[in-house]
Design a protein around this motif. Structure first.
Motif, PDB file in Angstrom:
ATOM      1  N   ASP A 144      -7.438   4.750  -0.438  1.00 43.38           N
ATOM      2  CA  ASP A 144      -6.032   4.955  -0.815  1.00 43.38           C
ATOM      3  C   ASP A 144      -5.868   5.962  -1.950  1.00 43.38           C
ATOM      4  O   ASP A 144      -4.754   6.160  -2.434  1.00 43.38           O
ATOM      5  CB  ASP A 144      -5.398   3.627  -1.239  1.00 43.38           C
ATOM      6  CG  ASP A 144      -4.815   2.870  -0.062  1.00 43.38           C
ATOM      7  OD1 ASP A 144      -5.110   3.258   1.084  1.00 43.38           O
ATOM      8  OD2 ASP A 144      -4.079   1.887  -0.276  1.00 43.38           O
ATOM      9  N   CYS A 145      -6.955   6.593  -2.387  1.00 42.03           N
ATOM     10  CA  CYS A 145      -6.911   7.554  -3.493  1.00 42.03           C
ATOM     11  C   CYS A 145      -6.419   6.899  -4.784  1.00 42.03           C
ATOM     12  O   CYS A 145      -5.760   7.539  -5.608  1.00 42.03           O
ATOM     13  CB  CYS A 145      -6.025   8.753  -3.147  1.00 42.03           C
ATOM     14  SG  CYS A 145      -6.566   9.661  -1.690  1.00 42.03           S
ATOM     15  N   LYS A 219       0.701   2.847  -6.743  1.00 40.38           N
ATOM     16  CA  LYS A 219       0.519   3.956  -5.811  1.00 40.38           C
ATOM     17  C   LYS A 219       1.406   5.137  -6.211  1.00 40.38           C
ATOM     18  O   LYS A 219       1.001   6.296  -6.131  1.00 40.38           O
ATOM     19  CB  LYS A 219       0.866   3.522  -4.390  1.00 40.38           C
ATOM     20  CG  LYS A 219       0.144   2.273  -3.898  1.00 40.38           C
ATOM     21  CD  LYS A 219      -1.356   2.442  -3.823  1.00 40.38           C
ATOM     22  CE  LYS A 219      -1.999   1.187  -3.238  1.00 40.38           C
ATOM     23  NZ  LYS A 219      -3.481   1.297  -3.158  1.00 40.38           N
ATOM     24  N   VAL A 233      -0.635  17.509  -1.514  1.00 43.34           N
ATOM     25  CA  VAL A 233      -0.966  16.767  -0.297  1.00 43.34           C
ATOM     26  C   VAL A 233      -1.340  15.330  -0.645  1.00 43.34           C
ATOM     27  O   VAL A 233      -0.848  14.369  -0.028  1.00 43.34           O
ATOM     28  CB  VAL A 233      -2.098  17.461   0.465  1.00 43.34           C
ATOM     29  CG1 VAL A 233      -2.558  16.598   1.640  1.00 43.34           C
ATOM     30  CG2 VAL A 233      -1.647  18.825   0.974  1.00 43.34           C
ATOM     31  N   LEU A 234      -2.216  15.159  -1.640  1.00 44.02           N
ATOM     32  CA  LEU A 234      -2.600  13.808  -2.049  1.00 44.02           C
ATOM     33  C   LEU A 234      -1.432  13.081  -2.707  1.00 44.02           C
ATOM     34  O   LEU A 234      -1.307  11.859  -2.587  1.00 44.02           O
ATOM     35  CB  LEU A 234      -3.802  13.852  -3.000  1.00 44.02           C
ATOM     36  CG  LEU A 234      -5.142  14.216  -2.346  1.00 44.02           C
ATOM     37  CD1 LEU A 234      -6.261  14.202  -3.383  1.00 44.02           C
ATOM     38  CD2 LEU A 234      -5.477  13.260  -1.205  1.00 44.02           C
ATOM     39  N   ASN A 237       0.550  11.676   0.033  1.00 48.90           N
ATOM     40  CA  ASN A 237      -0.163  10.529   0.591  1.00 48.90           C
ATOM     41  C   ASN A 237       0.093   9.269  -0.228  1.00 48.90           C
ATOM     42  O   ASN A 237       0.384   8.197   0.325  1.00 48.90           O
ATOM     43  CB  ASN A 237      -1.666  10.833   0.642  1.00 48.90           C
ATOM     44  CG  ASN A 237      -2.479   9.649   1.145  1.00 48.90           C
ATOM     45  OD1 ASN A 237      -2.440   9.313   2.329  1.00 48.90           O
ATOM     46  ND2 ASN A 237      -3.222   9.019   0.252  1.00 48.90           N
ATOM     47  N   SER A 238       0.029   9.381  -1.555  1.00 44.97           N
ATOM     48  CA  SER A 238       0.237   8.212  -2.418  1.00 44.97           C
ATOM     49  C   SER A 238       1.677   7.716  -2.350  1.00 44.97           C
ATOM     50  O   SER A 238       1.929   6.507  -2.319  1.00 44.97           O
ATOM     51  CB  SER A 238      -0.133   8.556  -3.869  1.00 44.97           C
ATOM     52  OG  SER A 238      -1.520   8.805  -3.992  1.00 44.97           O
ATOM     53  N   ASP A 240       3.704   8.059   0.187  1.00 47.64           N
ATOM     54  CA  ASP A 240       3.878   7.435   1.499  1.00 47.64           C
ATOM     55  C   ASP A 240       3.329   6.005   1.506  1.00 47.64           C
ATOM     56  O   ASP A 240       3.937   5.093   2.091  1.00 47.64           O
ATOM     57  CB  ASP A 240       3.173   8.265   2.578  1.00 47.64           C
ATOM     58  CG  ASP A 240       3.997   9.463   3.027  1.00 47.64           C
ATOM     59  OD1 ASP A 240       5.228   9.439   2.849  1.00 47.64           O
ATOM     60  OD2 ASP A 240       3.407  10.425   3.554  1.00 47.64           O
ATOM     61  N   ILE A 241       2.182   5.800   0.880  1.00 52.09           N
ATOM     62  CA  ILE A 241       1.602   4.454   0.807  1.00 52.09           C
ATOM     63  C   ILE A 241       2.531   3.530   0.042  1.00 52.09           C
ATOM     64  O   ILE A 241       2.785   2.385   0.451  1.00 52.09           O
ATOM     65  CB  ILE A 241       0.205   4.495   0.152  1.00 52.09           C
ATOM     66  CG1 ILE A 241      -0.786   5.252   1.040  1.00 52.09           C
ATOM     67  CG2 ILE A 241      -0.304   3.083  -0.109  1.00 52.09           C
ATOM     68  CD1 ILE A 241      -2.134   5.494   0.400  1.00 52.09           C
TER      69      ILE A 241
END
Length: 409
Positions: A144-145, A219, A233-234, A237-238, A240-241
């Motif tokens: 999940d970064c 997140k 981009v990351l 992603n975070s 969106d989570i």
């Protein structure tokens, strides 16, 4: 979730970048107030993306640093230099992230899977041997970064009970910013890691309101960290989570205050998501994010501003101008909105002038110098264009009708 009830660790390699310092936390809290349009130094990159008085993110304590190339990969140890068998695994093939097993684990089948909650023992040191972090039980969701990329990429390669040495360039740690005061910019780190446990993540439907809020905020804060590192981009992603967590179904009843706080987290994530999407020129996605915010909060100034920006980037000045006017009405003293609105009004006027000239050429408009006076009196160019087009259409229709009648006769 073991870590969902905890606050982000101060200075933790797994959760640095947001809240790493008390001052940053104070700034973040201040940005949550109604008066969150103070100037953030370093945010203005160019005229087209000036957010000097409109913070690009919710709860950001420090301005983003531009990405920079990392230092050279760490040197091999003395054993390798002496010609002993290669023990390092070049994880990504670029020499910037290497792993070596110190104590074997329980076999490949015991490796953790993405999406599981893992617990590790961690010791982090600089190249000169200075210990900058020790955590006997750091828990995070794998993949999940949530942590340093060096950990997220390498822990999935560990066997249960394995102890490994990870040597990482700054690119997969704290990058060009470093971590004040103990980790300098562009610093490589050596991480000693032992995999202690791995278990399935808890069912989101069974989380309490408080747990869900804390998990989603974690997140989101990680997304803010990536935004500051210019890794959009990351960051997306975070966010969106975080939005998936907020929007997940629940079998637990939440209080009205918890419902309101979850909505607040959702709005912040959507606003920050739109900011990241704008950075990548993903205009359609950014417009969708802004509209989702405005569905919940029609007067959200940041969403109005960004929606106006998106439409302006697409050349839709007629649609963008009233949206920015609405934002300015809510915040009349905001100089950024003033400047953006003035710029769009000028661009729109220029666009209309070009269109008018094009229409004149299409209709064969003679120049002012060569037009006889009697023609000017009979057909001034101030007549609305739609009348001219309407008259032309009627004339063409009459001609077509005459042709049909003649053909029948």
């Amino acid at each position: 979730m073991a870590s969902s009830g905890e606050e982000p660790r101060s200075g933790s390699p797994g959760r640095a970048g947001t809240g790493a310092e008390p001052a940053a936390a104070a700034d973040a809290a201040q940005l949550d107030t109604a008066e969150d349009f103070e100037v953030l130094e370093g945010e203005e990159e160019e005229d087209e993306d000036d957010l000097s008085e409109l913070p690009p993110l919710e709860d950001v304590g420090r301005p983003p640093a531009p990405p920079r190339e990392d230092a050279q990969p760490p040197e091999r140890d003395a054993g390798d230099a002496a010609g002993e068998p290669e023990e390092w695994l070049d994880v990504l093939g670029n020499g910037l992230l290497k792993k070596k097993t110190l104590v074997p684990g329980q076999g490949v089948d015991s490796r953790p899977q993405k999406g599981q909650d893992v617990t590790i023992r961690l010791k982090a040191t600089l190249e000169d041997g200075t210990v900058v972090e020790e955590d006997p039980a750091l828990t995070f969701t794998l993949g999940d970064c949530d942590v340093l990329q060096a950990l997220d990429l390498c822990v999935q390669l560990l066997e249960m009970g394995e102890t490994a040495l990870i040597v990482s360039g700054a690119k997969y740690c704290y990058g060009a910013q470093g971590r004040s005061p103990d980790i300098p910019p562009n610093a490589s780190l050596t991480l000693e890691v032992e995999l202690l446990a791995a278990r399935d993540a808890p069912d989101l439907e069974l989380l309490s309101g408080k747990e869900k809020i804390q998990l989603a905020n974690r997140k989101r804060e990680r997304g803010n960290f990536f935004y500051q590192q210019a890794d959009y981009v990351l960051a997306i992603n975070s966010y969106d989570i975080a939005l998936r967590i907020v929007g997940s179904n629940s079998k637990v009843d939440f209080s009205p205050d918890e419902e309101a706080e979850l909505l607040d987290v959702k709005v912040k994530c959507l606003n920050n998501l739109a900011a990241s999407q704008l950075k990548l020129d993903h205009f359609k996605a950014a417009l969708k994010s802004c509209n989702l915010v405005l569905e919940h909060q029609p007067g959200n100034i940041k969403a109005l501003f960004r929606k106006g920006k998106v439409l302006a980037q697409q050349g839709e000045y007629r649609e963008a101008i009233p949206i920015l006017k609405a934002a300015l009405k809510l915040e009349p003293s905001n100089k950024t909105i003033h400047a953006e609105l003035s710029k769009l009004v000028k661009k729109h006027a220029d666009q209309r002038n070009v269109e008018t000239e094009m229409y004149r050429k299409m209709l064969g408009n003679p120049s002012a110098a060569g037009t006889p006076g009697k023609c000017k009196d009979k057909l001034p160019w101030s007549i609305p264009w739609k009348w001219l087009f309407g008259a032309t259409a009627i004339a063409l229709g009459g001609v077509a009708l005459s042709v049909v009648i003649a053909a029948r006769n």
